[in-house]
Structure formats: structure tokens, C-alpha cells
Design a protein around this motif. Structure first.
Motif, mmCIF file in Angstrom:
data_model
loop_
_atom_site.group_PDB
_atom_site.id
_atom_site.type_symbol
_atom_site.label_atom_id
_atom_site.label_comp_id
_atom_site.label_asym_id
_atom_site.label_seq_id
_atom_site.Cartn_x
_atom_site.Cartn_y
_atom_site.Cartn_z
ATOM 1 N N ALA A 23 -56.033 11.749 -6.161
ATOM 2 C CA ALA A 23 -56.885 10.660 -5.691
ATOM 3 C C ALA A 23 -56.039 9.409 -5.515
ATOM 4 O O ALA A 23 -54.880 9.360 -5.933
ATOM 5 N N GLY A 24 -56.624 8.375 -4.907
ATOM 6 C CA GLY A 24 -55.887 7.137 -4.693
ATOM 7 C C GLY A 24 -56.753 5.911 -4.879
ATOM 8 O O GLY A 24 -56.471 4.853 -4.329
ATOM 9 N N ASN A 25 -57.799 6.052 -5.704
ATOM 10 C CA ASN A 25 -58.723 4.927 -5.865
ATOM 11 C C ASN A 25 -58.184 3.827 -6.766
ATOM 12 O O ASN A 25 -58.490 2.653 -6.572
ATOM 13 N N ILE A 26 -57.373 4.184 -7.767
ATOM 14 C CA ILE A 26 -56.731 3.174 -8.604
ATOM 15 C C ILE A 26 -55.257 3.537 -8.777
ATOM 16 O O ILE A 26 -54.878 4.694 -8.586
ATOM 17 N N PRO A 27 -54.397 2.590 -9.122
ATOM 18 C CA PRO A 27 -52.960 2.857 -9.183
ATOM 19 C C PRO A 27 -52.589 3.978 -10.143
ATOM 20 O O PRO A 27 -53.035 3.999 -11.290
ATOM 21 N N ALA A 28 -51.793 4.928 -9.654
ATOM 22 C CA ALA A 28 -51.240 6.028 -10.455
ATOM 23 C C ALA A 28 -52.302 6.902 -11.103
ATOM 24 O O ALA A 28 -52.065 7.528 -12.137
ATOM 25 N N VAL A 29 -53.467 7.002 -10.487
ATOM 26 C CA VAL A 29 -54.561 7.774 -11.087
ATOM 27 C C VAL A 29 -54.235 9.267 -11.150
ATOM 28 O O VAL A 29 -54.772 9.995 -11.983
ATOM 29 N N LYS A 50 -49.459 16.499 -3.816
ATOM 30 C CA LYS A 50 -49.819 15.834 -2.561
ATOM 31 C C LYS A 50 -50.368 14.473 -2.952
ATOM 32 O O LYS A 50 -51.511 14.346 -3.383
ATOM 33 N N VAL A 51 -49.528 13.450 -2.816
ATOM 34 C CA VAL A 51 -49.947 12.116 -3.237
ATOM 35 C C VAL A 51 -50.886 11.522 -2.201
ATOM 36 O O VAL A 51 -50.794 11.813 -1.008
ATOM 37 N N SER A 52 -51.796 10.698 -2.672
ATOM 38 C CA SER A 52 -52.747 10.053 -1.773
ATOM 39 C C SER A 52 -52.038 9.031 -0.886
ATOM 40 O O SER A 52 -51.107 8.346 -1.332
ATOM 41 N N SER A 53 -52.486 8.914 0.347
ATOM 42 C CA SER A 53 -51.917 7.897 1.244
ATOM 43 C C SER A 53 -52.206 6.490 0.725
ATOM 44 O O SER A 53 -51.517 5.534 1.089
ATOM 45 N N GLN A 54 -53.221 6.356 -0.144
ATOM 46 C CA GLN A 54 -53.566 5.055 -0.716
ATOM 47 C C GLN A 54 -52.709 4.713 -1.942
ATOM 48 O O GLN A 54 -52.721 3.578 -2.408
ATOM 49 N N ASP A 55 -52.000 5.710 -2.471
ATOM 50 C CA ASP A 55 -51.223 5.491 -3.691
ATOM 51 C C ASP A 55 -49.851 6.158 -3.597
ATOM 52 O O ASP A 55 -49.287 6.574 -4.596
ATOM 53 N N ILE A 72 -55.413 21.787 -8.551
ATOM 54 C CA ILE A 72 -56.248 20.717 -9.104
ATOM 55 C C ILE A 72 -56.439 19.707 -7.985
ATOM 56 O O ILE A 72 -55.457 19.244 -7.394
ATOM 57 N N ALA A 73 -57.680 19.384 -7.670
ATOM 58 C CA ALA A 73 -57.946 18.448 -6.562
ATOM 59 C C ALA A 73 -59.024 17.459 -6.967
ATOM 60 O O ALA A 73 -59.972 17.802 -7.686
ATOM 61 N N THR A 74 -58.868 16.242 -6.500
ATOM 62 C CA THR A 74 -59.847 15.195 -6.756
ATOM 63 C C THR A 74 -60.244 14.580 -5.418
ATOM 64 O O THR A 74 -59.380 14.213 -4.618
ATOM 65 N N GLY A 75 -61.544 14.479 -5.175
ATOM 66 C CA GLY A 75 -62.003 13.906 -3.915
ATOM 67 C C GLY A 75 -63.482 13.575 -3.969
ATOM 68 O O GLY A 75 -64.104 13.580 -5.034
ATOM 69 N N SER A 76 -64.033 13.310 -2.824
ATOM 70 C CA SER A 76 -65.457 12.980 -2.726
ATOM 71 C C SER A 76 -66.285 14.260 -2.722
ATOM 72 O O SER A 76 -65.754 15.375 -2.682
ATOM 73 N N ASP A 77 -67.596 14.104 -2.751
ATOM 74 C CA ASP A 77 -68.471 15.276 -2.649
ATOM 75 C C ASP A 77 -68.238 16.021 -1.345
ATOM 76 O O ASP A 77 -68.319 17.248 -1.295
#
Length: 260
Positions: free
Chosen positions: A86-92, A110-115, A148-153
């Protein structure tokens, strides 16, 4: 590589982050991060790295945490574990990387484009400390054994379909709840204000729903609002939902909460 060597690599990263002599380099990371993602202010980046250094990467905490599990000194069958961060907060996404490497497996991140700035810097620093660590950054998740993946619904449905034939942990949208009974002191309310406002409320651990007794709803929420850091513009935060729960006993209170 032995378990002690893997743990020591992260301990050394923690020492690097805490060392005052390295703050100029870390400030460069923070400056670069905010140019990529305006939500990642230098203050938020420093706060996130401080939490990593003092908790996840502290020698005592790290050894205590690792000691709770039966981790092989050397994995007999090393698996490639993909991580879509995910990339919602720094280094999450750092904690997922930490758990994979400490367990003795290979991390395909696979790092987030936001982080991407901060996570890439942390990974590069880890590999500088110990080049033998099995970590690589990749845009593709084709040659992995588990995920392991983190994302929206919405993205979780894609992940579940695409990786349906591999062992996986897929996280969807999540939010945190605060339950208040009216007995909270100023320090506790101040901590609640920080839990609501930290990282502009963008983290899944940020409080986004408050449950109060009906009689104390307006009183407590006014107190909490007054304790928000004065430098923050609270109109920029994710909406806070308040729910009043009428109850006369703790049992009735908990029963009522389950409805929501």
C-alpha cells in the motif's frame, strides 16, 4: 543465512535511522518523498521512520517479537513471497517485508507508486547493510510462491481472482473505531486526537468512527476537537463518524456495538 544474521540486519538499519550523523541523508529521503506524494510531508515521513526505528527495528523489541514464533534458523525450503504494498502512509509496507525476511523467505516487493521513494531507500539501505538479504523490487508478480497484497475493496477482487491458485493474504479497506465511556482523562483524549489526525487520517489505524454514550457525545467530541494539533487543518482529514449508543451497563453497551 542464519536467523541471528537476518535479525541483526534490521537492527543495524534501526541504528542507522537513529544515528544523528545520518539525519542529513534521511532528510533527503523525506524531501524526495514529498515531491512524489504531497501527503508525505517531511514531518510525517520523519514520524514514520522514528516509529520504525524505535519499535520494529529496536534490538530488544525485535528479538522479543521473533522469539514468539518458531522460526527456523535456516529455511530448508525458501519461498518467494510477493508483496503488493500500500502507499497511504509513509513506509506502510515495511512490516510485510520485515516478516518475510525474518522468517527466512525471499521478498519480491512491488512498491506503491505513492511510496516508492521511501520504500526503495529503505530496501537499498538494508541491502547495503547486508547484500545477502533476499529482497528485490519488481513490477511483476509472476514467479512467486505466495502473495501478500493490500488494496481497496475493488482491487482486492482483482487480486483474489488473479492469485486464486496461490496461497495469499489479501487485505481490503479497513478502518478503526474508538469506544469512549466518558471517563477518559485529558492525556487519553489527546492521544485519541493524535490517532485521528496522524498522517492526515489516511491510515487504516486512524480512528474514523467514534462511539459514545448518548449523554456525553457532544461534550467529549468537543474536547477531542479542541485537542487536535493546532497546525493541522482538520477539514483535510477523512470524515469522522460519531455514533451515539444508549446503554445502562457494559454488557448492553457491547451488545449495542455489535449491531454496527
Amino acid at each position: 543465512m542464519s536467523l541471528n544474521n537476518r535479525i541483526d540486519s534490521f537492527i543495524q538499519l534501526g541504528k542507522f535511522l537513529r544515528n544523528p550523523e545520518n539525519q542529513e541523508e534521511i532528510e533527503t529521503w523525506a524531501d524526495n518523498a514529498v515531491h512524489t506524494n504531497n501527503w508525505f510531508t517531511p514531518e510525517n515521513t520523519r514520524q514514520s521512520l522514528k516509529a520504525l526505528a524505535e519499535i520494529y527495528l529496536d534490538e530488544k523489541h525485535l528479538n522479543t517479537w521473533a522469539g514468539l514464533y518458531e522460526i527456523p534458523d535456516r529455511q530448508m525450503q525458501v519461498k518467494s513471497i510477493g508483496v503488493i504494498m500500500a502507499g497511504n502512509i509513509p513506509a506502510v509496507g515495511f512490516h510485510d517485508l520485515l516478516t518475510i525476511v525474518i522468517s527466512g523467505h525471499a521478498c519480491v516487493a512491488k512498491v506503491s507508486s505513492q511510496d516508492n521513494v521511501l520504500m526503495t531507500a529503505l530496501i537499498n539501505k538494508l541491502l547495503e547493510i547486508n547484500p545477502s538479504l533476499d529482497i528485490r523490487i519488481s513490477e511483476q508478480m509472476k514467479e512467486i510462491d505466495a502473495l501478500i497484497a493490500t488494496g481497496s475493496d475493488n482491487t482486492s477482487r482483482y487480486f483474489e481472482y488473479y492469485f486464486r491458485n496461490k496461497p495469499h493474504i489479501i487485505r481490503k479497506n479497513r478502518s478503526s473505531v474508538a469506544i469512549l465511556n466518558g471517563q477518559e482523562n485529558t492525556e487519553e483524549l489527546n492521544s485519541l486526537g493524535k490517532d485521528i489526525t496522524a498522517y492526515y487520517g489516511l491510515g487504516c489505524r486512524n480512528i474514523s468512527k467514534c462511539m459514545f454514550r448518548k449523554a456525553i457525545n457532544s461534550i467529549i467530541f468537543t474536547k477531542v476537537s479542541n485537542l487536535f494539533p493546532k497546525s493541522y487543518n482538520t477539514t483535510s482529514f477523512r470524515t469522522i463518524t460519531t455514533i451515539t449508543v444508549p446503554y445502562t451497563s457494559s454488557t448492553e453497551f457491547l451488545t449495542s456495538i455489535m449491531v454496527f
